[in-house]
Scaffold this active site. Sequence first.
Site, PDB file in Angstrom:
ATOM      1  CG  ASP A  88      -1.928  -1.058   1.254  1.00 26.45           C
ATOM      2  OD1 ASP A  88      -2.168  -1.639   0.175  1.00 26.45           O
ATOM      3  OD2 ASP A  88      -2.495  -1.344   2.328  1.00 26.45           O
TER       4      ASP A  88
HETATM    5  P1  NAP Z   1       0.844  -3.922   3.105  1.00 31.70           P
HETATM    6  O1  NAP Z   1       0.188  -2.994   2.173  1.00 31.70           O
HETATM    7  O2  NAP Z   1       0.005  -4.515   4.179  1.00 31.70           O
HETATM    8  O3  NAP Z   1       1.482  -5.068   2.231  1.00 31.70           O
HETATM    9  C1  NAP Z   1       2.331  -6.026   2.784  1.00 31.70           C
HETATM   10  C2  NAP Z   1       2.650  -7.004   1.701  1.00 31.70           C
HETATM   11  O4  NAP Z   1       3.601  -7.892   2.226  1.00 31.70           O
HETATM   12  C3  NAP Z   1       1.472  -7.840   1.252  1.00 31.70           C
HETATM   13  O5  NAP Z   1       0.948  -7.364   0.044  1.00 31.70           O
HETATM   14  C4  NAP Z   1       2.017  -9.259   1.151  1.00 31.70           C
HETATM   15  O6  NAP Z   1       1.902  -9.718  -0.201  1.00 31.70           O
HETATM   16  C5  NAP Z   1       3.488  -9.084   1.489  1.00 31.70           C
HETATM   17  N1  NAP Z   1       3.973 -10.171   2.330  1.00 31.70           N
HETATM   18  C6  NAP Z   1       3.409 -10.723   3.412  1.00 31.70           C
HETATM   19  N2  NAP Z   1       4.151 -11.718   3.887  1.00 31.70           N
HETATM   20  C7  NAP Z   1       5.222 -11.814   3.085  1.00 31.70           C
HETATM   21  C8  NAP Z   1       6.349 -12.667   3.049  1.00 31.70           C
HETATM   22  N3  NAP Z   1       6.538 -13.630   3.945  1.00 31.70           N
HETATM   23  N4  NAP Z   1       7.266 -12.460   2.069  1.00 31.70           N
HETATM   24  C9  NAP Z   1       7.089 -11.509   1.141  1.00 31.70           C
HETATM   25  N5  NAP Z   1       6.038 -10.683   1.124  1.00 31.70           N
HETATM   26  C10 NAP Z   1       5.111 -10.824   2.083  1.00 31.70           C
HETATM   27  O7  NAP Z   1       2.133  -3.297   3.817  1.00 31.70           O
HETATM   28  P2  NAP Z   1       2.766  -1.829   3.717  1.00 31.70           P
HETATM   29  O8  NAP Z   1       2.988  -1.426   2.299  1.00 31.70           O
HETATM   30  O9  NAP Z   1       3.913  -1.844   4.650  1.00 31.70           O
HETATM   31  O10 NAP Z   1       1.617  -0.911   4.249  1.00 31.70           O
HETATM   32  C11 NAP Z   1       1.173  -0.954   5.590  1.00 31.70           C
HETATM   33  C12 NAP Z   1      -0.337  -0.939   5.586  1.00 31.70           C
HETATM   34  O11 NAP Z   1      -0.750  -1.133   6.926  1.00 31.70           O
HETATM   35  C13 NAP Z   1      -0.905   0.374   5.101  1.00 31.70           C
HETATM   36  O12 NAP Z   1      -2.126   0.173   4.432  1.00 31.70           O
HETATM   37  C14 NAP Z   1      -1.129   1.114   6.400  1.00 31.70           C
HETATM   38  O13 NAP Z   1      -2.159   2.085   6.318  1.00 31.70           O
HETATM   39  C15 NAP Z   1      -1.545  -0.020   7.317  1.00 31.70           C
HETATM   40  N6  NAP Z   1      -1.266   0.337   8.711  1.00 31.70           N
HETATM   41  C16 NAP Z   1      -0.001   0.405   9.187  1.00 31.70           C
HETATM   42  C17 NAP Z   1       0.237   0.844  10.475  1.00 31.70           C
HETATM   43  C18 NAP Z   1       1.634   0.981  11.058  1.00 31.70           C
HETATM   44  O14 NAP Z   1       1.840   1.691  12.052  1.00 31.70           O
HETATM   45  N7  NAP Z   1       2.607   0.323  10.517  1.00 31.70           N
HETATM   46  C19 NAP Z   1      -0.833   1.198  11.276  1.00 31.70           C
HETATM   47  C20 NAP Z   1      -2.110   1.061  10.778  1.00 31.70           C
HETATM   48  C21 NAP Z   1      -2.312   0.630   9.475  1.00 31.70           C
HETATM   49  P3  NAP Z   1       1.799 -11.300  -0.529  1.00 31.70           P
HETATM   50  O15 NAP Z   1       0.692 -11.819   0.315  1.00 31.70           O
HETATM   51  O16 NAP Z   1       1.546 -11.353  -1.963  1.00 31.70           O
HETATM   52  O17 NAP Z   1       3.127 -11.859  -0.139  1.00 31.70           O
END
Ligand code: NAP
Length: 597
Positions: free
Chosen positions: A525
């Site tokens: 994301d």
């Molecule tokens: P993301 O959008 O959740 O994407 C994470 C990606 O990691 C997934 O698409 C998944 O794809 C991949 N993944 C999972 N396990 C894996 C593995 N073992 N090896 C390789 N890839 C793997 O993560 P992001 O881009 O870091 O974004 C964070 C999201 O969380 C945002 O939408 C944000 O708003 C939300 N969020 C974060 C927080 C915070 O504080 N960090 C708080 C609230 C909300 P596959 O399944 O295809 O592998």
Amino acid sequence: MTTELEIGLYIFILAGFLGYHVITRVPPLLHTPLMSATNAISGISLIGSLVVAGANYSRLSTALGFIAVTCSSTNVVGGFLITDRMLRMFKRREEVGIQHRRFNLKLLLAIPVLVVFLVVMHWIRRSGTDSQSSSAALSVVALRYFYILSAVLFILGLKGLSSPKYARKGMLLAAFGMVMAIAGTLFHPEIVNYRWITLGLAIGSVVGGSMGLRIPMTAVPQRTALSHSLGALAASLIGISEYVRHVAVELDSVKMTTIGLEVIIGSLTFTGSLMAAGKLQGLLPGAPITYRGQNVFNITLLSAVVGSLIYLVFVPATSTLFFVMVGLALLFGFLLVIPIGAADMPVVIALLNSYGGLADASMGFVLMNKIQIITGSLDGTSGFLLSLLMCRAMNRSAINVLFGAFGKVQKEEVGPAAEATGTVRSITPEELTVLFDSIRSVIIVPGYGMAVAQAQQGVSELAKLLSTRGIDVKYAIHPVAGRMPGHMNVLLAEANVPYDQLYTMEQINPYFPEADIALVVGANDVTNPAAKNNKNSPLYGMPILEVHRAKSIIVLKRSLRPGFAGVDNELYYDPKCMMLFGDAKESLNKLFAALRS
Ligand code: NAP
């Protein structure tokens, strides 16, 4: 009482403003240590708990005080130890490989100060056999000045967090302030029995110590949530003890209001934080649990809690209603967190951090203990600021967060996700080595998937290999990447990535057009260009890492599945983008091996 309350309110507000100025200067790099540091400092509720546990008010008070001492000392010991562990990991490029000292010898200088202080307090207390009341008054006055000194040390400690260079020194000052406040409180004139205090401190130190020294960095979010729940439980129990103690004698409306706020905020933070810890640890289902009329039910429940408090302010002797109110507040905390998915827990933790601060400050008002008002206010401000920062980084409204109705509810309002289409190109680790032969700069973009795959060590090894080949390596850290604010930085620091290679979103975005490769490791994301150019996307408006502007893009993930927001990522259909499918850790190992051979 009213003048004391006024002074307390002034202190609360001023400490809040001071906290705002100190905490806004803490860089995102240190947001995770900041959370555990404020946690440890707010463990100052221990001083109130010590008095209740040792004062022989009643058996119930002693029992509640004992539990509160155990909870608060767990937070103090665990909080300072884990903060120090994290801060020791943050190193500049030239410091990598050098082990920072576990124990700072300068700390020994504090021992004479502490000894003199304890001797003075002991002398004052002993002279009490001749003139009980004047010596008691003297030791209370002496304690007051030591609390002021401790408050100054706490603020200096938080100020140190404005740079990784001074952070450890700052935290040592804060820890010294804590030791002084606790040691001094042991001479409080109302304490007559040390049995339960000793036992509580011993259990708390062992539990907190093993948590602080052993917990893996990946489990820091759940530890933080757990310590919020312990701190809130301590506040709530002391509030109950004070109610039981005073209700039989006299309880004016001001005291009843402060006790009521303390137990309500403490109780709901206790169950809410326990739920958050359970979801993060995977003990409870991470998916949001929702049902029809959920918001209406929650608001009715909250109104019942507030209504009970208002009634109690006018008729404080209604003990049954008091305990019903505590029960309803416990239930409310539980219901507040169940509709929120595990991925949203970081915002919940930050918010509960600020609720926990408010519970501590209310305890300060109940016991009229100004240092607790100050630390509660600092903790509350820190948690509130962090949750606002996260909201901004996720393009969510603060109101939405404040009323706890986010996660699934928000997604339903947004409408169908825009689907990206086109051709996806995949690549193997061996083919990638050819690409790496002719490049000069790489930006690594770690995301939630890197933490899931525990691939930080692999990322660090690859980066080191690339650096030895003269390739410039930078890391791009999105504010909400990882599982809590700043968590990605801690994970990478643990894997020996120097902090001068870690760039915030604002710092790194101008570098993407010059980067030969943007290497996305488990991020989704936070790299989706739809957030910038597709008004129909649910992500529209969320600030992103501008990976799509790099000369070529490599994405390490297992499939084309969307990330947390459930939205297709059009980045994967960009002709410049190549997908290296598989578990991030395994892919990095293969890539590393291919590059070495
Ligand atoms: P993301 O959008 O959740 O994407 C994470 C990606 O990691 C997934 O698409 C998944 O794809 C991949 N993944 C999972 N396990 C894996 C593995 N073992 N090896 C390789 N890839 C793997 O993560 P992001 O881009 O870091 O974004 C964070 C999201 O969380 C945002 O939408 C944000 O708003 C939300 N969020 C974060 C927080 C915070 O504080 N960090 C708080 C609230 C909300 P596959 O399944 O295809 O592998």
